[in-house]
Scaffold this motif. Structure first.
Motif, PDB file in Angstrom:
ATOM      1  N   PRO A 125      16.060  -1.741  40.158  1.00  9.08           N
ATOM      2  CA  PRO A 125      15.217  -0.817  39.395  1.00  9.08           C
ATOM      3  C   PRO A 125      15.145   0.543  40.073  1.00  9.08           C
ATOM      4  O   PRO A 125      15.237   0.641  41.296  1.00  9.08           O
ATOM      5  CB  PRO A 125      13.851  -1.509  39.394  1.00  9.08           C
ATOM      6  N   GLU A 126      14.974   1.582  39.259  1.00  6.02           N
ATOM      7  CA  GLU A 126      14.921   2.946  39.784  1.00  6.02           C
ATOM      8  C   GLU A 126      13.619   3.661  39.465  1.00  6.02           C
ATOM      9  O   GLU A 126      13.239   4.588  40.176  1.00  6.02           O
ATOM     10  CB  GLU A 126      16.100   3.758  39.214  1.00  6.02           C
ATOM     11  N   VAL A 127      12.929   3.251  38.411  1.00  5.59           N
ATOM     12  CA  VAL A 127      11.740   3.980  37.941  1.00  5.59           C
ATOM     13  C   VAL A 127      10.471   3.280  38.421  1.00  5.59           C
ATOM     14  O   VAL A 127      10.232   2.121  38.059  1.00  5.59           O
ATOM     15  CB  VAL A 127      11.743   4.097  36.407  1.00  5.59           C
ATOM     16  N   ASP A 128       9.685   3.977  39.239  1.00  7.55           N
ATOM     17  CA  ASP A 128       8.449   3.354  39.728  1.00  7.55           C
ATOM     18  C   ASP A 128       7.363   3.429  38.661  1.00  7.55           C
ATOM     19  O   ASP A 128       7.515   4.073  37.624  1.00  7.55           O
ATOM     20  CB  ASP A 128       7.995   3.963  41.058  1.00  7.55           C
ATOM     21  N   MET A 129       6.258   2.746  38.928  1.00 10.99           N
ATOM     22  CA  MET A 129       5.209   2.574  37.921  1.00 10.99           C
ATOM     23  C   MET A 129       4.594   3.904  37.488  1.00 10.99           C
ATOM     24  O   MET A 129       4.355   4.141  36.303  1.00 10.99           O
ATOM     25  CB  MET A 129       4.121   1.655  38.489  1.00 10.99           C
ATOM     26  N   ALA A 130       4.366   4.799  38.448  1.00 11.53           N
ATOM     27  CA  ALA A 130       3.737   6.080  38.107  1.00 11.53           C
ATOM     28  C   ALA A 130       4.632   6.892  37.174  1.00 11.53           C
ATOM     29  O   ALA A 130       4.174   7.452  36.173  1.00 11.53           O
ATOM     30  CB  ALA A 130       3.417   6.870  39.376  1.00 11.53           C
ATOM     31  N   GLU A 131       5.927   6.939  37.477  1.00  6.80           N
ATOM     32  CA  GLU A 131       6.852   7.702  36.644  1.00  6.80           C
ATOM     33  C   GLU A 131       7.026   7.047  35.277  1.00  6.80           C
ATOM     34  O   GLU A 131       7.045   7.729  34.244  1.00  6.80           O
ATOM     35  CB  GLU A 131       8.205   7.837  37.345  1.00  6.80           C
ATOM     36  N   GLY A 132       7.147   5.717  35.255  1.00  5.75           N
ATOM     37  CA  GLY A 132       7.296   5.018  33.982  1.00  5.75           C
ATOM     38  C   GLY A 132       6.078   5.205  33.086  1.00  5.75           C
ATOM     39  O   GLY A 132       6.209   5.439  31.872  1.00  5.75           O
ATOM     40  N   LEU A 133       4.892   5.114  33.670  1.00 10.38           N
ATOM     41  CA  LEU A 133       3.665   5.321  32.888  1.00 10.38           C
ATOM     42  C   LEU A 133       3.565   6.759  32.395  1.00 10.38           C
ATOM     43  O   LEU A 133       3.100   7.009  31.279  1.00 10.38           O
ATOM     44  CB  LEU A 133       2.438   4.968  33.729  1.00 10.38           C
ATOM     45  N   ARG A 134       4.006   7.690  33.228  1.00  6.40           N
ATOM     46  CA  ARG A 134       3.991   9.101  32.818  1.00  6.40           C
ATOM     47  C   ARG A 134       4.861   9.289  31.574  1.00  6.40           C
ATOM     48  O   ARG A 134       4.478   9.973  30.618  1.00  6.40           O
ATOM     49  CB  ARG A 134       4.483   9.966  33.980  1.00  6.40           C
ATOM     50  N   ARG A 135       6.021   8.654  31.579  1.00 10.05           N
ATOM     51  CA  ARG A 135       6.920   8.764  30.423  1.00 10.05           C
ATOM     52  C   ARG A 135       6.320   8.099  29.186  1.00 10.05           C
ATOM     53  O   ARG A 135       6.418   8.627  28.072  1.00 10.05           O
ATOM     54  CB  ARG A 135       8.267   8.118  30.748  1.00 10.05           C
ATOM     55  N   LEU A 136       5.697   6.933  29.374  1.00 14.08           N
ATOM     56  CA  LEU A 136       5.062   6.231  28.253  1.00 14.08           C
ATOM     57  C   LEU A 136       3.939   7.062  27.654  1.00 14.08           C
ATOM     58  O   LEU A 136       3.840   7.217  26.424  1.00 14.08           O
ATOM     59  CB  LEU A 136       4.521   4.877  28.730  1.00 14.08           C
ATOM     60  N   ILE A 137       3.093   7.614  28.508  1.00 15.65           N
ATOM     61  CA  ILE A 137       1.943   8.388  28.018  1.00 15.65           C
ATOM     62  C   ILE A 137       2.403   9.676  27.344  1.00 15.65           C
ATOM     63  O   ILE A 137       1.860  10.082  26.301  1.00 15.65           O
ATOM     64  CB  ILE A 137       0.961   8.656  29.179  1.00 15.65           C
ATOM     65  N   THR A 138       3.427  10.326  27.902  1.00 15.27           N
ATOM     66  CA  THR A 138       3.973  11.531  27.263  1.00 15.27           C
ATOM     67  C   THR A 138       4.478  11.208  25.863  1.00 15.27           C
ATOM     68  O   THR A 138       4.207  11.935  24.902  1.00 15.27           O
ATOM     69  CB  THR A 138       5.123  12.115  28.106  1.00 15.27           C
ATOM     70  N   TRP A 139       5.208  10.096  25.729  1.00 13.60           N
ATOM     71  CA  TRP A 139       5.697   9.673  24.409  1.00 13.60           C
ATOM     72  C   TRP A 139       4.542   9.375  23.471  1.00 13.60           C
ATOM     73  O   TRP A 139       4.542   9.792  22.308  1.00 13.60           O
ATOM     74  CB  TRP A 139       6.579   8.429  24.555  1.00 13.60           C
ATOM     75  N   ARG A 140       3.534   8.670  23.970  1.00 16.93           N
ATOM     76  CA  ARG A 140       2.397   8.287  23.139  1.00 16.93           C
ATOM     77  C   ARG A 140       1.656   9.517  22.623  1.00 16.93           C
ATOM     78  O   ARG A 140       1.272   9.591  21.449  1.00 16.93           O
ATOM     79  CB  ARG A 140       1.458   7.387  23.956  1.00 16.93           C
ATOM     80  N   GLU A 141       1.471  10.490  23.501  1.00 16.94           N
ATOM     81  CA  GLU A 141       0.734  11.692  23.098  1.00 16.94           C
ATOM     82  C   GLU A 141       1.529  12.538  22.117  1.00 16.94           C
ATOM     83  O   GLU A 141       0.968  13.112  21.185  1.00 16.94           O
ATOM     84  CB  GLU A 141       0.319  12.473  24.347  1.00 16.94           C
ATOM     85  N   ARG A 142       2.848  12.571  22.305  1.00 19.45           N
ATOM     86  CA  ARG A 142       3.690  13.289  21.333  1.00 19.45           C
ATOM     87  C   ARG A 142       3.657  12.583  19.985  1.00 19.45           C
ATOM     88  O   ARG A 142       3.620  13.243  18.924  1.00 19.45           O
ATOM     89  CB  ARG A 142       5.126  13.374  21.844  1.00 19.45           C
ATOM     90  N   SER A 143       3.692  11.257  20.009  1.00 22.28           N
ATOM     91  CA  SER A 143       3.639  10.471  18.755  1.00 22.28           C
ATOM     92  C   SER A 143       2.327  10.713  18.031  1.00 22.28           C
ATOM     93  O   SER A 143       2.290  10.880  16.812  1.00 22.28           O
ATOM     94  CB  SER A 143       3.825   8.996  19.050  1.00 22.28           C
TER      95      SER A 143
END
Length: 339
Positions: free
Chosen positions: A316-334
């Motif tokens: 794995p390459e993506v740690d939890m903080a970065e993965g959550l940041r990406r999820l939240i960014t997507w959620r807020e854009r949605s």
């Protein structure tokens, strides 16, 4: 090349069974980006959604096939001419709780059907999505969970044990197919998946989404127990890469863990989501909710992924903080776009 378990992505065709899903859509994108001639997303949309594949729908090398893993004729048509099949279609624990018979049908007979379709159509390799649920739940689940760790069932909810047991049987069906007719396969035991296009189906992933939703409403997010319970997540992009590398590798007849870089406690997770969502009230500690399926472990554990690196070259390459940041960014854009 004929006679080798390695299946190159470029120029080959792939079918993702259960493709209209979080992992299915991410893997389709990964395969297309690496030159797949065609990716077929096969789904009956019982759990999959149009929203999960919205970003891919106009891709010229992607084809959507509506069909059911319980209907052999559907699978035979969808897998014809494929070099590889990714078997994702499954009931998860929450769905298994509502409909155990349906779950056992799909998670066992569905896997056998996919394997039979691979044999009939001479598919070079199948990648089967298993789960860390094959180690079970409860007090026995602690320390490093390696591929030989036994199944623990004492004290866990029946639906969780049925789900884990069904994945064990699915893995054995793959082994059986390899021994009887040489069907090459790789089993990937996913830890809890999260990321963009997150759904509400996974019991553990609900911690992320429910915490985010509560914080955005200005409410205190809930932490069950004292917050020390361990969870181990894997970012969906890392998992899509693992699926691709399982096809590309020379590995066959193996089952390996596909987990994130490190485990996290529920309290750490809730605090991290709150912080990334812009801050909010302190978490509220609560007891269990009657009638709600919750998956618990007996102590701190880590789902070891070193064997995956040895077998298919993946880590794995993506740690939890970065993965959550990406999820939240997507959620807020949605949310901003009204989706």
């Amino acid at each position: 090349m004929p006679g080798t378990p390695a299946v190159p992505i470029a120029g080959n065709r792939f079918c993702i069974v259960g493709g209209a899903s979080l992992v299915g859509s991410a893997t389709a994108g990964e395969l297309l980006d690496h030159g797949a001639a065609e990716v077929v997303l096969f789904d009956n949309f019982a759990f999959g959604s149009d929203a999960a594949i919205e970003h891919l729908k106009d891709h010229p090398r992607l084809r959507l096939v509506r069909g059911d893993v319980m209907r052999m004729a559907d699978l035979l048509r969808a897998t014809e001419g494929m070099a590889g099949v990714l078997q994702l279609a499954a009931y998860m624990t929450l769905s298994m709780d509502r409909d155990p018979w349906g779950g056992l049908d799909v998670n066992i007979r569905g896997v056998q059907n996919a394997l039979e379709a691979c044999r009939a159509n001479k598919v070079a390799k199948m990648v089967f999505a298993s789960s860390n649920a094959t180690y079970g739940y409860g007090p026995g689940v602690a320390g490093d969970l390696v591929e030989g760790t036994p199944f623990h069932s004492a004290g866990a909810p029946p639906a969780a044990i049925l789900y884990g047991a069904s994945k064990i049987i699915g893995e054995q069906l793959c082994r059986d197919a390899y021994r009887k007719w040489g069907q090459d396969y790789v089993v990937l035991r996913y830890s809890t998946v999260y990321g963009e296009r997150q759904h509400y189906r996974a019991a553990n992933a609900l911690y992320i989404i429910e915490t985010y939703d509560a914080v955005k409403r200005g409410e205190a997010p809930q932490v069950f127990g004292d917050g020390s319970e361990t969870k181990h997540f894997v970012y969906v992009g890392d998992l899509a890469r693992a699926n691709r590398m399982a096809f590309e590798s020379a590995a066959t007849d193996v089952a390996v863990n596909a987990s994130g870089p490190a485990p996290i406690t529920t309290l750490e997770l809730v605090k991290l989501v709150t912080q990334l969502a812009g801050g909010g009230p302190e978490p509220r500690f609560v007891g269990s909710e009657p009638g709600k399926v919750r998956l618990t472990s007996g102590g701190a554990f880590r789902i070891a992924h070193e064997e995956a690196f040895r077998a298919i070259g993946w880590k794995p390459e993506v740690d939890m903080a970065e993965g959550l940041r990406r999820l939240i960014t997507w959620r807020e854009r949605s949310n901003a776009s009204g989706r």
